[in-house]
Scaffold this motif. Structure first.
Motif, short mmCIF file in Angstrom:
data_model
loop_
_atom_site.label_atom_id
_atom_site.label_comp_id
_atom_site.label_asym_id
_atom_site.label_seq_id
_atom_site.Cartn_x
_atom_site.Cartn_y
_atom_site.Cartn_z
N ARG A 175 22.48 86.91 33.30
CA ARG A 175 21.40 86.45 34.16
C ARG A 175 21.92 86.11 35.56
O ARG A 175 23.07 85.70 35.72
N LYS A 176 21.02 86.27 36.52
CA LYS A 176 21.30 85.88 37.89
C LYS A 176 20.76 84.47 38.10
O LYS A 176 19.63 84.16 37.71
N PHE A 177 21.55 83.64 38.75
CA PHE A 177 21.15 82.24 38.92
C PHE A 177 21.44 81.77 40.34
O PHE A 177 22.19 82.40 41.10
N ALA A 178 20.84 80.64 40.67
CA ALA A 178 21.05 79.97 41.96
C ALA A 178 21.02 78.48 41.72
O ALA A 178 20.41 78.00 40.75
N ASN A 215 18.89 85.43 46.50
CA ASN A 215 17.64 86.04 46.95
C ASN A 215 16.64 86.19 45.81
O ASN A 215 15.47 85.82 45.95
N ASN A 216 17.07 86.73 44.67
CA ASN A 216 16.18 86.97 43.53
C ASN A 216 16.80 86.42 42.24
O ASN A 216 17.23 87.19 41.38
N PRO A 217 16.86 85.12 42.08
CA PRO A 217 17.47 84.57 40.86
C PRO A 217 16.47 84.57 39.70
O PRO A 217 15.27 84.32 39.89
N GLU A 218 16.97 84.84 38.50
CA GLU A 218 16.15 84.75 37.29
C GLU A 218 16.04 83.30 36.82
O GLU A 218 14.98 82.88 36.33
N MET A 219 17.14 82.57 36.94
CA MET A 219 17.17 81.16 36.55
C MET A 219 17.66 80.34 37.74
O MET A 219 18.55 80.79 38.48
N VAL A 231 15.06 75.96 35.57
CA VAL A 231 13.70 76.48 35.69
C VAL A 231 13.75 78.00 35.85
O VAL A 231 14.77 78.56 36.28
N GLU A 232 12.64 78.65 35.52
CA GLU A 232 12.49 80.10 35.67
C GLU A 232 11.39 80.39 36.68
O GLU A 232 10.41 79.63 36.79
N LYS A 233 11.54 81.54 37.40
CA LYS A 233 10.53 81.99 38.36
C LYS A 233 10.19 80.88 39.35
O LYS A 233 9.02 80.53 39.55
N TYR A 234 11.22 80.34 39.97
CA TYR A 234 11.01 79.19 40.86
C TYR A 234 10.21 79.60 42.10
O TYR A 234 9.27 78.90 42.50
#
Length: 382
Positions: free
Chosen positions: A308-311, A344-348, A364-367
């Motif tokens: 997963r991509k995260f920020a 830019n486009n994190p999943e989580m 959180v998801e879809k922030y």
């Protein structure tokens, strides 16, 4: 002549001061504590302060409306919690579309009456058609048969006499039945008493359930959602005491945001943003790296086919002594290798909120897609 009365009073006051023992510090404290109820210090009124080791919801609200926002937040969170537990909420597909449409066919009472009238009219028409067909068949049969008028008149007179006798017998039977009707009221009374007993037992059981719920609400230790005082304006924290089988704060907030985005239903007046908090610790690098381990194992496993991509989202209130980049780097380094950072486009998104001397962490998801979890923006029609 000298006034001896004044001299005697002065001497008596001096002797009284000499004889009275001086009060020490311990004795003065004991005397003050005697006036407190049951010799105990008075407890501080208000909400409990926010401390490490809790789970719950971090809520931002309008300044000066913290009390109203906390009451609203408890009601909103409790309603979505019940939906998740009983499965009465809206179900979403993987693409984010509702499985069951919101628009439903509404039938009013008068529309049902009209349908019934139409059905009655159709049945009446069919009956009339059947009668006409029957009359035609009778006429055809009557043409083939020839009956003498005399025989018909004689048969008619006999039938009239028989009908009169039958009517008299029926009247006598009805009189006998009317006389025998009053004793039949007893079973009705018995049924009424039995139904009253059943209703009384049901009411008693309902009252007992209500009393038990009120006792649970009155006991603070049994409350599932409780307000904590973060010590800052414009912020509310609702603690959640999870039990076996309860959904996590992330699941509750995720369900609330998706349903708010789908229905656009106005839910609150003072709440701005709701964020789930699953870890609370002291804001130091060592404490954060130690406390975040169970959270990372749950949402970012090492062995996975879908990395997963995260920020990391950072925010601080009433604390200026921490380095922002150090906290972000400690959180990012605790995530294992298969997962990557994507701002830019994190999943989580990992939320890090520091309030005074407490660090709150959640996932959180879809922030960005859900308006940064701002409930007011999600429900606005503009």
């Amino acid at each position: 002549m000298h006034d001896l009365s004044n001299v005697s009073t002065e001497n008596s006051e001096k002797t009284f001061l000499r004889l009275r023992p001086m009060a020490t510090g311990d004795q003065s404290k004991k005397r003050k504590q005697r006036y407190l109820p049951q010799n105990r210090p008075a407890k501080k009124k208000g909400a409990y302060p926010l401390k490490p080791g809790v789970q719950g919801f971090f809520i931002s609200c309008d300044g000066g409306r913290e009390y109203q926002a906390s009451q609203e937040a408890i009601n909103v969170i409790d309603s979505f919690f019940e939906e998740l537990m009983h499965g009465t909420g809206l179900k979403m597909n993987s693409s984010g579309v509702l499985e069951n449409p919101i628009n439903k066919k509404v039938t009013f009472s008068y529309s049902e009456d009209e349908d019934e009238e139409e059905d009655d009219e159709g049945s009446n028409d069919k009956e009339e058609e059947n009668k006409e067909v029957g009359d035609k068949e009778e006429v055809s049969e009557g043409g083939n048969k020839q009956v003498d008028e005399k025989e018909l008149t004689s048969e008619g007179s006999c039938k009239v006499k028989q009908t009169e006798k039958d009517e008299e017998k029926e009247e006598e039977k009805q009189e006998n039945v009317v006389e025998e009707e009053p004793p039949k009221k007893k079973p009705c009374v018995e049924e009424a008493t039995a139904s009253a007993k059943v209703n009384g037992n049901a009411e008693k059981s309902i009252d007992k359930l209500i009393d038990a719920e009120l006792k649970e609400l009155g006991d603070k230790s049994k409350r599932r959602f409780m307000k904590l005082d973060p010590g800052c304006n414009g912020i509310v924290f609702i603690q959640m005491k999870r039990r076996d089988g309860d959904p996590s704060p992330k699941d509750i907030v995720q369900h609330a945001m998706t349903s708010a985005a789908a229905t656009k239903k106005h839910m609150s007046r003072f709440i701005l943003r709701i964020l789930p908090i699953e870890v609370a610790c002291y804001p130091s690098e060592e404490e954060i790296s130690r406390a975040i381990k169970p959270l990372v194992e749950h949402y970012f496993p090492v062995e996975t086919d879908n990395p997963r991509k995260f920020a990391v989202l950072y925010g601080a209130r009433a604390n200026t002594g921490l380095d922002r980049m150090k906290i972000i780097n400690t959180v990012a380094k605790s995530i294992p290798a298969p997962h990557k950072v994507d701002l830019n486009n994190p999943e989580m998104s990992i939320v890090v909120e520091i309030v005074k001397t407490v660090c709150l962490i959640g996932v959180v998801e879809k922030y960005k897609e859900l308006a940064k979890y701002n409930l007011r923006q999600l429900t606005s029609t503009k």
